[in-house]
Structure formats: structure tokens, C-alpha cells
Scaffold this active site. Structure first.
Site, mmCIF file in Angstrom:
data_model
loop_
_atom_site.group_PDB
_atom_site.id
_atom_site.type_symbol
_atom_site.label_atom_id
_atom_site.label_comp_id
_atom_site.label_asym_id
_atom_site.label_seq_id
_atom_site.Cartn_x
_atom_site.Cartn_y
_atom_site.Cartn_z
ATOM 1 N N HIS A 1 36.468 39.087 35.114
ATOM 2 C CA HIS A 1 35.313 39.946 34.881
ATOM 3 C C HIS A 1 34.465 39.992 36.151
ATOM 4 O O HIS A 1 34.612 39.134 37.030
ATOM 5 C CB HIS A 1 34.496 39.445 33.696
ATOM 6 C CG HIS A 1 35.164 39.683 32.384
ATOM 7 N ND1 HIS A 1 34.972 38.867 31.302
ATOM 8 C CD2 HIS A 1 36.034 40.645 31.984
ATOM 9 C CE1 HIS A 1 35.690 39.327 30.274
ATOM 10 N NE2 HIS A 1 36.342 40.398 30.674
ATOM 11 N N GLY B 1 40.241 47.287 34.089
ATOM 12 C CA GLY B 1 40.286 46.805 32.705
ATOM 13 C C GLY B 1 39.745 47.790 31.688
ATOM 14 O O GLY B 1 40.432 48.123 30.713
ATOM 15 N N ASP C 1 43.857 46.166 31.185
ATOM 16 C CA ASP C 1 44.157 45.012 30.329
ATOM 17 C C ASP C 1 45.347 45.328 29.431
ATOM 18 O O ASP C 1 46.228 44.502 29.223
ATOM 19 C CB ASP C 1 42.947 44.630 29.463
ATOM 20 C CG ASP C 1 41.752 44.181 30.276
ATOM 21 O OD1 ASP C 1 41.950 43.566 31.335
ATOM 22 O OD2 ASP C 1 40.609 44.449 29.844
ATOM 23 N N ASP D 1 33.844 36.230 31.992
ATOM 24 C CA ASP D 1 32.430 35.864 32.109
ATOM 25 C C ASP D 1 31.920 35.564 30.706
ATOM 26 O O ASP D 1 31.704 36.485 29.918
ATOM 27 C CB ASP D 1 31.643 37.009 32.737
ATOM 28 C CG ASP D 1 30.190 36.650 32.983
ATOM 29 O OD1 ASP D 1 29.709 35.636 32.429
ATOM 30 O OD2 ASP D 1 29.527 37.390 33.722
ATOM 31 N N HIS E 1 34.490 46.571 27.021
ATOM 32 C CA HIS E 1 35.889 46.698 26.593
ATOM 33 C C HIS E 1 36.389 45.402 25.959
ATOM 34 O O HIS E 1 37.549 45.038 26.087
ATOM 35 C CB HIS E 1 36.761 47.129 27.779
ATOM 36 C CG HIS E 1 36.818 46.132 28.888
ATOM 37 N ND1 HIS E 1 35.742 45.807 29.666
ATOM 38 C CD2 HIS E 1 37.844 45.380 29.338
ATOM 39 C CE1 HIS E 1 36.101 44.906 30.551
ATOM 40 N NE2 HIS E 1 37.372 44.612 30.372
ATOM 41 N N ASP F 1 39.708 45.306 24.182
ATOM 42 C CA ASP F 1 40.887 45.288 25.057
ATOM 43 C C ASP F 1 41.174 43.871 25.550
ATOM 44 O O ASP F 1 42.334 43.455 25.638
ATOM 45 C CB ASP F 1 40.685 46.212 26.260
ATOM 46 C CG ASP F 1 40.495 47.661 25.863
ATOM 47 O OD1 ASP F 1 41.128 48.086 24.881
ATOM 48 O OD2 ASP F 1 39.726 48.365 26.537
ATOM 49 N N ARG G 1 45.463 38.080 22.742
ATOM 50 C CA ARG G 1 46.361 37.978 21.589
ATOM 51 C C ARG G 1 47.820 38.105 22.021
ATOM 52 O O ARG G 1 48.670 37.315 21.613
ATOM 53 C CB ARG G 1 46.019 39.057 20.554
ATOM 54 C CG ARG G 1 46.887 39.010 19.327
ATOM 55 C CD ARG G 1 46.517 40.141 18.347
ATOM 56 N NE ARG G 1 47.542 40.274 17.355
ATOM 57 C CZ ARG G 1 48.705 40.904 17.538
ATOM 58 N NH1 ARG G 1 48.977 41.472 18.686
ATOM 59 N NH2 ARG G 1 49.595 40.958 16.577
#
Length: 126
Positions: free
Chosen positions: A10, A58, A63, A83, A90, A93, A99
Site C-alpha cells: 500500500h 491495485g 490485485d 498499511d 479497494h 480486492d 483469500r
């Protein structure tokens, strides 16, 4: 055998990731690094000798592109410096990327200390 590693951060964490990569440039050098666009730019500026390929930013789908590469078996590890104190537009995302990394049991690190442990544990010596 070289690996493909995803390196993502981030905004406020991009300098920390670039510095981490500089400390581990020798270990990272044989491997292909996939980064989201802005992260890849910061990483390449600080580490011009590393093999960095970028995907979209991202928030613009990067992502998800990396998640797709993980699902296809094209990424063997991920270093992601999020962060924890800033909301992300997002966020869904980011959660989907995490996951997928968990579903496919990809080694991941989410801070410099855990990334150091992946290096010390031999992930980059394959």
C-alpha cells in the site's frame, strides 16, 4: 530454479518494501518479481538491477491480476506490506487476493519481519 514472487505494498508501505528488497537484492535477483504498477515503479527506482514486471495498479485490477496468476500456479510466493492504519478504497480486492493466496497455500509475508523469516527459511534458495 527461479521463482515468481508477487511484491505488493500500500502507498505508505512502498518505501519499506523497496528498502526490504534492497536488503535482500542478492536473494531476489534470480527470481521474477511481479508488482502492481506503482509498487513496481518504486521498487525498480530503488533496485534497478531486479527483474520487475508490473501489472495494473491495485485499485485498477492489479490485485486481481496477481490473484489470477496465483490461481494458475504462476506465482510461488507473495510479500505484501499492507498499511494497517489506512482504509483502502479497494479493500474487497485486497481481501480477494489474500483469500486466493490462502486457498492455494502460497507462502506469504505481510511485514518486513515475516518477509525476513521467509528468506531465512530458504524460500528464495530454491
Amino acid at each position: 530454479m527461479p521463482l515468481t514472487l508477487a511484491l505488493v505494498a500500500h502507498d505508505r508501505m512502498k518505501p519499506a518494501l523497496a528498502e526490504w528488497a534492497a536488503r535482500h537484492a542478492e536473494e531476489l535477483a534470480p527470481h521474477a518479481l511481479i508488482c502492481t504498477a506503482t509498487t513496481g515503479g518504486v521498487l525498480q527506482d530503488r533496485n534497478p538491477d531486479l527483474n520487475v514486471t508490473t501489472v495494473k495498479s491495485g485499485p485498477l485490477g492489479g490485485d486481481q491480476q496477481i490473484g489470477g496468476m496465483i490461481a494458475e500456479g504462476r506465482v510461488q510466493g507473495m510479500i505484501f506490506f499492507p498499511d494497517p492504519l489506512a482504509p483502502q478504497a479497494h479493500d474487497v480486492d485486497v481481501k480477494a487476493l489474500l483469500r486466493i493466496a490462502l486457498v492455494y497455500d502460497v507462502p506469504c509475508a505481510f511485514s518486513p519481519a515475516t518477509a525476513d523469516l521467509l528468506v531465512a527459511g530458504g524460500l528464495l534458495r530454491r
